[in-house]
Scaffold this motif. Structure first.
Motif, mmCIF file in Angstrom:
data_model
loop_
_atom_site.group_PDB
_atom_site.id
_atom_site.type_symbol
_atom_site.label_atom_id
_atom_site.label_comp_id
_atom_site.label_asym_id
_atom_site.label_seq_id
_atom_site.Cartn_x
_atom_site.Cartn_y
_atom_site.Cartn_z
ATOM 1 N N VAL A 159 0.833 -1.188 0.000
ATOM 2 C CA VAL A 159 0.000 0.000 0.000
ATOM 3 C C VAL A 159 0.875 1.249 0.000
ATOM 4 N N SER A 160 0.400 2.260 -0.702
ATOM 5 C CA SER A 160 1.042 3.574 -0.699
ATOM 6 C C SER A 160 0.993 4.163 0.701
ATOM 7 N N PRO A 161 1.954 5.021 1.069
ATOM 8 C CA PRO A 161 1.939 5.626 2.407
ATOM 9 C C PRO A 161 0.958 6.785 2.544
ATOM 10 N N LEU A 162 0.275 7.164 1.472
ATOM 11 C CA LEU A 162 -0.664 8.276 1.554
ATOM 12 C C LEU A 162 -1.998 7.808 2.133
ATOM 13 N N ASN A 163 -2.601 8.656 2.946
ATOM 14 C CA ASN A 163 -3.742 8.247 3.753
ATOM 15 C C ASN A 163 -4.893 7.669 2.946
ATOM 16 N N ARG A 164 -5.178 8.256 1.778
ATOM 17 C CA ARG A 164 -6.326 7.781 0.999
ATOM 18 C C ARG A 164 -6.153 6.333 0.564
ATOM 19 N N CYS A 165 -4.910 5.902 0.389
ATOM 20 C CA CYS A 165 -4.657 4.495 0.048
ATOM 21 C C CYS A 165 -4.660 3.618 1.290
ATOM 22 N N ILE A 188 3.704 -1.060 3.853
ATOM 23 C CA ILE A 188 3.692 0.301 3.318
ATOM 24 C C ILE A 188 4.982 0.517 2.532
ATOM 25 N N LYS A 189 4.839 0.806 1.233
ATOM 26 C CA LYS A 189 5.993 0.993 0.349
ATOM 27 C C LYS A 189 6.082 2.458 -0.075
ATOM 28 N N GLU A 190 7.180 3.100 0.268
ATOM 29 C CA GLU A 190 7.371 4.519 -0.049
ATOM 30 C C GLU A 190 7.280 4.794 -1.549
ATOM 31 N N LEU A 191 7.832 3.904 -2.364
ATOM 32 C CA LEU A 191 7.864 4.152 -3.804
ATOM 33 C C LEU A 191 6.511 3.951 -4.478
ATOM 34 N N LEU A 192 5.521 3.445 -3.744
ATOM 35 C CA LEU A 192 4.216 3.153 -4.331
ATOM 36 C C LEU A 192 3.306 4.384 -4.354
ATOM 37 N N ARG A 193 3.803 5.520 -3.938
ATOM 38 C CA ARG A 193 2.995 6.729 -3.808
ATOM 39 C C ARG A 193 2.712 7.402 -5.148
ATOM 40 N N GLU A 194 1.862 8.412 -5.098
ATOM 41 C CA GLU A 194 1.472 9.168 -6.286
ATOM 42 C C GLU A 194 2.626 10.064 -6.743
ATOM 43 N N THR A 195 2.458 10.697 -7.920
ATOM 44 C CA THR A 195 3.431 11.659 -8.422
ATOM 45 C C THR A 195 3.834 12.598 -7.290
ATOM 46 N N ILE A 196 5.147 12.808 -7.132
ATOM 47 C CA ILE A 196 5.660 13.502 -5.955
ATOM 48 C C ILE A 196 5.870 14.990 -6.240
ATOM 49 N N THR A 206 3.616 11.855 8.815
ATOM 50 C CA THR A 206 4.819 11.284 9.417
ATOM 51 C C THR A 206 4.607 9.800 9.707
ATOM 52 N N LYS A 207 5.698 9.114 9.880
ATOM 53 C CA LYS A 207 5.630 7.697 10.228
ATOM 54 C C LYS A 207 4.872 7.504 11.533
ATOM 55 N N THR A 208 5.093 8.388 12.486
ATOM 56 C CA THR A 208 4.408 8.294 13.775
ATOM 57 C C THR A 208 2.902 8.432 13.607
ATOM 58 N N GLU A 209 2.468 9.378 12.775
ATOM 59 C CA GLU A 209 1.039 9.595 12.539
ATOM 60 C C GLU A 209 0.407 8.402 11.820
ATOM 61 N N ILE A 210 1.120 7.865 10.837
ATOM 62 C CA ILE A 210 0.602 6.705 10.110
ATOM 63 C C ILE A 210 0.470 5.513 11.047
ATOM 64 N N GLU A 225 10.852 8.808 9.246
ATOM 65 C CA GLU A 225 9.800 9.526 9.977
ATOM 66 C C GLU A 225 9.115 10.595 9.120
ATOM 67 N N ASN A 226 9.899 11.466 8.522
ATOM 68 C CA ASN A 226 9.340 12.581 7.762
ATOM 69 C C ASN A 226 9.386 12.323 6.262
ATOM 70 N N ASP A 227 8.535 13.016 5.534
ATOM 71 C CA ASP A 227 8.464 12.848 4.087
ATOM 72 C C ASP A 227 9.629 13.584 3.433
ATOM 73 N N GLU A 228 10.691 12.860 3.155
ATOM 74 C CA GLU A 228 11.888 13.470 2.578
ATOM 75 C C GLU A 228 11.844 13.529 1.054
ATOM 76 N N ARG A 229 10.826 12.924 0.460
ATOM 77 C CA ARG A 229 10.737 12.916 -1.002
ATOM 78 C C ARG A 229 9.922 14.089 -1.544
ATOM 79 N N TYR A 230 8.998 14.577 -0.748
ATOM 80 C CA TYR A 230 8.116 15.649 -1.209
ATOM 81 C C TYR A 230 8.873 16.963 -1.355
ATOM 82 N N SER A 231 8.579 17.708 -2.434
ATOM 83 C CA SER A 231 9.131 19.046 -2.651
ATOM 84 C C SER A 231 7.982 20.017 -2.862
ATOM 85 N N ALA A 232 8.021 21.145 -2.183
ATOM 86 C CA ALA A 232 6.983 22.158 -2.344
ATOM 87 C C ALA A 232 7.230 23.037 -3.554
ATOM 88 N N THR A 233 8.371 22.863 -4.224
ATOM 89 C CA THR A 233 8.709 23.727 -5.359
ATOM 90 C C THR A 233 8.862 22.978 -6.681
#
Length: 314
Positions: A159-165, A188-196, A206-210, A225-233
């Motif tokens: 499963v993707s780590p995003l809540n909807r999945c 939970i597989k980090e690489l299974l997530r949506e376009t980053i 966070t891992k703790t919240e999940i 723990e934290n989402d190190e792949r996401y970029s806001a830019t």
């Protein structure tokens, strides 16, 4: 996996309607079509168990599952066959917003916000709507309806780590009464997530919240723990996403010996997976499921270089 080999993928045709060019994805209903399984005979039918000798005791799923297992038992060790049930999450708050405001305004403005300024719906790591939950329950009912017909149930759940999945997977499989669902413990597989990147709905918790929300779920080794792949830019390009899923499937085929897998993911993720496998494009509605019969062969040489477009900004 040895550095000088890699997995090469292809689709086994003629088993599921979704792989047939004549099937219209926009009108296809996986529920009423038995997940798309094509009623047919297989060259392996002659070796079906001796006590299953009449058409009243052999189901179409029996024939398919026996064919899958026989192929794996008789093929060269460098070849593996797997059936992957790819499930898209149910409708999320972000899906509603894109439909409401239009894709152009969603991509350029609303998707960058943490929540909807009009409805206050949260976009960050978006949750399922009531309809989205209902769509996941429809998938649960679809699986349950196929159990008497001996559908091969997943032996591994990802499963993707995003809540909807995470929630879709829970509503789909918990309480189904098959091995691996009592309790339900997907990986939970980090690489299974949506376009980053950019879209806040694609930034994970966070891992703790999940872990607090889904205590039975298993984190793959190295999940941070934290989402190190996401970029806001910057946002991941489609070709970079394809490469990510090629890398994920190299890992899965090398390290998971199971024959029947479930992956709960996203529209972009499933688009990339189908590209990696050489499957025709098949757009899924929210909550939809597509089975993909994949042949993997370990071949000599490193992974071919992919032409990957760089991540981009708005």
């Amino acid at each position: 996996m040895a550095a000088e080999t890699h997995w090469q993928f292809s689709i086994v045709p003629g088993c599921f309607l979704q792989s047939e060019p004549s099937t219209d994805a926009s009108t296809f209903d996986y529920v009423s079509s038995n997940f798309g399984l094509i009623p047919r005979t297989y060259p392996t039918d002659d070796s079906l168990p001796a006590n299953a000798t009449t058409t009243t005791t052999i189901t179409n799923w029996d024939r398919f599952a026996h064919h899958l297992r026989t192929l794996n038992a008789t093929s060269d060790p460098s070849v593996r066959y797997k059936i992957l049930f790819l499930g898209r999450h149910g409708e999320g708050d972000h899906n509603v917003a894109e439909r409401t405001y239009g894709t152009e305004k969603w991509d350029s403005y609303y998707s960058l916000l943490p929540s909807d300024p009009t409805t206050n719906a949260t976009f960050h790591d978006a949750h399922l709507t009531s309809l989205g939950k209902s769509q996941a329950r429809t998938a649960h009912a679809a699986w349950r309806a196929q159990l008497p017909h001996h559908i091969p149930t997943p032996e591994s759940f990802y499963v993707s780590p995003l809540n909807r999945c995470l929630e879709t997977a829970s509503l789909t499989f918990e309480g189904l009464g098959v091995e691996g669902t009592q309790p339900f413990r997907p990986v939970i597989k980090e690489l299974l997530r949506e376009t980053i990147g950019l879209h806040t709905c694609d930034s994970r918790s966070t891992k703790t919240e999940i872990s607090a929300a889904y205590p039975s779920y298993i984190f793959e080794p190295g999940f941070v723990e934290n989402d190190e792949r996401y970029s806001a830019t910057l946002r991941e390009s489609n070709s970079a996403r394809d490469k990510r899923f090629r890398d994920l499937m190299q890992d899965v085929f090398e390290n998971d010996p199971m024959e029947v897998l479930s992956l709960t993911a996203h529209s972009g993720a499933i688009t990339s997976l189908l590209n990696v496998f050489g499957h025709r494009r098949f757009d899924l509605e929210t909550g939809g499921v597509i089975p993909v019969f994949v042949r993997g062969e370990r071949v000599r040489g490193g992974l071919p270089v992919m032409r990957v477009e760089p991540w981009f900004s708005l």
